[in-house]
Design a protein around this motif. Structure first.
Motif, short mmCIF file in Angstrom:
data_model
loop_
_atom_site.label_atom_id
_atom_site.label_comp_id
_atom_site.label_asym_id
_atom_site.label_seq_id
_atom_site.Cartn_x
_atom_site.Cartn_y
_atom_site.Cartn_z
N SER A 148 0.83 -1.21 0.00
CA SER A 148 0.00 0.00 0.00
C SER A 148 0.86 1.25 0.00
O SER A 148 2.08 1.21 0.22
CB SER A 148 -0.93 0.00 1.21
OG SER A 148 -0.21 -0.21 2.41
N GLY A 149 0.21 2.38 -0.24
CA GLY A 149 0.93 3.64 -0.38
C GLY A 149 1.68 4.06 0.86
O GLY A 149 2.68 4.79 0.76
N ASP A 150 1.24 3.60 2.03
CA ASP A 150 1.93 3.96 3.26
C ASP A 150 3.13 3.06 3.55
O ASP A 150 3.78 3.21 4.58
CB ASP A 150 0.97 3.95 4.45
CG ASP A 150 0.11 2.69 4.52
OD1 ASP A 150 0.03 1.97 3.51
OD2 ASP A 150 -0.47 2.44 5.58
N MET A 151 3.44 2.16 2.62
CA MET A 151 4.60 1.27 2.77
C MET A 151 5.81 1.72 1.95
O MET A 151 6.87 1.11 2.03
CB MET A 151 4.22 -0.16 2.39
CG MET A 151 3.17 -0.79 3.28
SD MET A 151 2.60 -2.40 2.65
CE MET A 151 4.11 -3.37 2.76
N VAL A 152 5.62 2.76 1.13
CA VAL A 152 6.70 3.21 0.25
C VAL A 152 6.98 4.69 0.48
O VAL A 152 6.15 5.42 1.01
CB VAL A 152 6.36 2.95 -1.24
CG1 VAL A 152 6.21 1.46 -1.50
CG2 VAL A 152 5.08 3.68 -1.64
N THR A 153 8.16 5.11 0.06
CA THR A 153 8.53 6.52 0.20
C THR A 153 8.22 7.31 -1.06
O THR A 153 8.12 8.54 -1.01
CB THR A 153 10.02 6.66 0.53
OG1 THR A 153 10.80 6.02 -0.50
CG2 THR A 153 10.34 5.99 1.87
N ARG A 154 8.09 6.63 -2.18
CA ARG A 154 7.80 7.30 -3.46
C ARG A 154 6.60 6.62 -4.10
O ARG A 154 6.62 5.42 -4.37
CB ARG A 154 9.02 7.22 -4.41
CG ARG A 154 10.25 7.91 -3.86
CD ARG A 154 11.44 7.81 -4.83
NE ARG A 154 11.78 6.41 -5.09
CZ ARG A 154 12.53 5.66 -4.30
NH1 ARG A 154 13.02 6.14 -3.17
NH2 ARG A 154 12.80 4.40 -4.62
N GLY A 155 5.56 7.40 -4.35
CA GLY A 155 4.35 6.85 -4.94
C GLY A 155 4.45 6.73 -6.45
O GLY A 155 5.40 7.20 -7.08
N LYS A 156 3.46 6.07 -7.03
CA LYS A 156 3.37 6.00 -8.49
C LYS A 156 3.32 7.43 -9.04
O LYS A 156 2.70 8.28 -8.43
CB LYS A 156 2.10 5.24 -8.90
CG LYS A 156 2.03 3.81 -8.37
CD LYS A 156 0.67 3.17 -8.69
CE LYS A 156 0.54 1.79 -8.08
NZ LYS A 156 -0.78 1.18 -8.31
N PRO A 157 4.00 7.72 -10.12
CA PRO A 157 4.55 6.85 -11.15
C PRO A 157 5.91 6.22 -10.86
O PRO A 157 6.46 5.52 -11.71
CB PRO A 157 4.65 7.78 -12.37
CG PRO A 157 4.89 9.12 -11.78
CD PRO A 157 4.08 9.15 -10.51
N ASP A 158 6.49 6.48 -9.69
CA ASP A 158 7.72 5.78 -9.34
C ASP A 158 7.42 4.29 -9.17
O ASP A 158 6.38 3.93 -8.61
CB ASP A 158 8.29 6.35 -8.04
CG ASP A 158 9.69 5.85 -7.76
OD1 ASP A 158 10.64 6.59 -8.04
OD2 ASP A 158 9.84 4.70 -7.26
#
Length: 248
Positions: A148-158
């Motif tokens: 999920s989005g709270d598990m990464v430091t850079r969101g899509k499109p990364d």
């Protein structure tokens, strides 16, 4: 993490390598929650006396929630970023639990993949509470885990979320199947411009199924009008004609 129950022999094909896994976007791909998000955005902005438009809402489709929160702040919402995110997720999750808006063909394709032995995971910029509500509405074992989005430091499109999902699944794939997980034998399914770009940049074979936003034809993804009528075997056939994988 939800463990997948035992399944029949994995897909094989005389014209394509066996499909190992499918990584699913959520909003607009697996479920049609975008109207719920847009309604919540209107409600929030207008509660602060601001104005919101369909054009503004569509610009947030597929984006990281931190980015969406910053845009809503610019529209007059006087809340901290995390407060905005929590507010939106609570509204959307409540509406989804009342009426789950599955996209055409999504549940049927998931069931076909599970029966064929291909693994599935969710890769979404939504945060875990909403993603869990969606996964809990599916038969047990069809969706193995959530990135999920709270598990990464850079969101899509990364492509960070897709890299994390691939590495998570790859950690036990050889033990489960006797072979290593390979990006060229994995498919990512997306519907938005940021999501499709992220999937393609991850090096996986990418399937783009436009919903709220138009997607151009490209040699970086397969463009399909719908998932309706698509089964695991037909999806696997796309591996026989992979588009050029982006460099990491």
């Amino acid at each position: 993490m939800v463990c997948m129950s035992s399944a029949p022999t994995a897909l094989t094909s005389t014209s394509a390598p066996a499909l190992q896994a499918v990584f699913w976007d959520m909003d607009g791909t697996l479920v049609d929650t975008e109207p719920y998000w847009i309604a919540a955005e209107y409600e929030l902005v207008e509660s602060y006396g601001g104005t919101w438009s369909e054009e503004q809402a569509h610009q947030l489709v597929g984006q990281a929630l931190t980015y969406s929160a910053s845009v809503l702040q610019q529209a007059g919402v006087e809340m901290e970023s995390q407060e905005i995110i929590d507010w939106l997720i609570t509204r959307v999750a409540a509406r989804a639990r009342e009426s789950m808006p599955w996209r055409p063909g999504a549940r049927e394709l998931l069931a076909s993949l599970h029966e064929a032995g291909a693994r599935s995971a969710l890769v979404t910029m939504s945060h875990r509470p909403l993603a869990e509500a969606i996964v809990e509405a599916l038969p047990e074992g069809q969706m193995e885990f959530i990135v999920s989005g709270d598990m990464v430091t850079r969101g899509k499109p990364d492509p960070e979320a897709y890299h994390l999902a691939f590495e998570t699944m790859g950690a036990d794939h050889q033990q489960r199947s006797g072979e290593q997980l390979t990006r060229s034998r994995c498919i990512a399914i997306e519907d938005s411009v940021p999501g499709t770009a992220a999937a393609a940049a991850s090096g996986m074979v990418t399937v783009a199924v436009p919903h709220f936003t138009e997607l151009p034809e490209s040699d970086q993804w397969h463009l399909l009008p719908t998932l309706a009528g698509l089964d695991a075997r037909q999806l696997e056939e796309l591996l026989a004609d992979p588009v050029p994988a982006a460099q990491r």
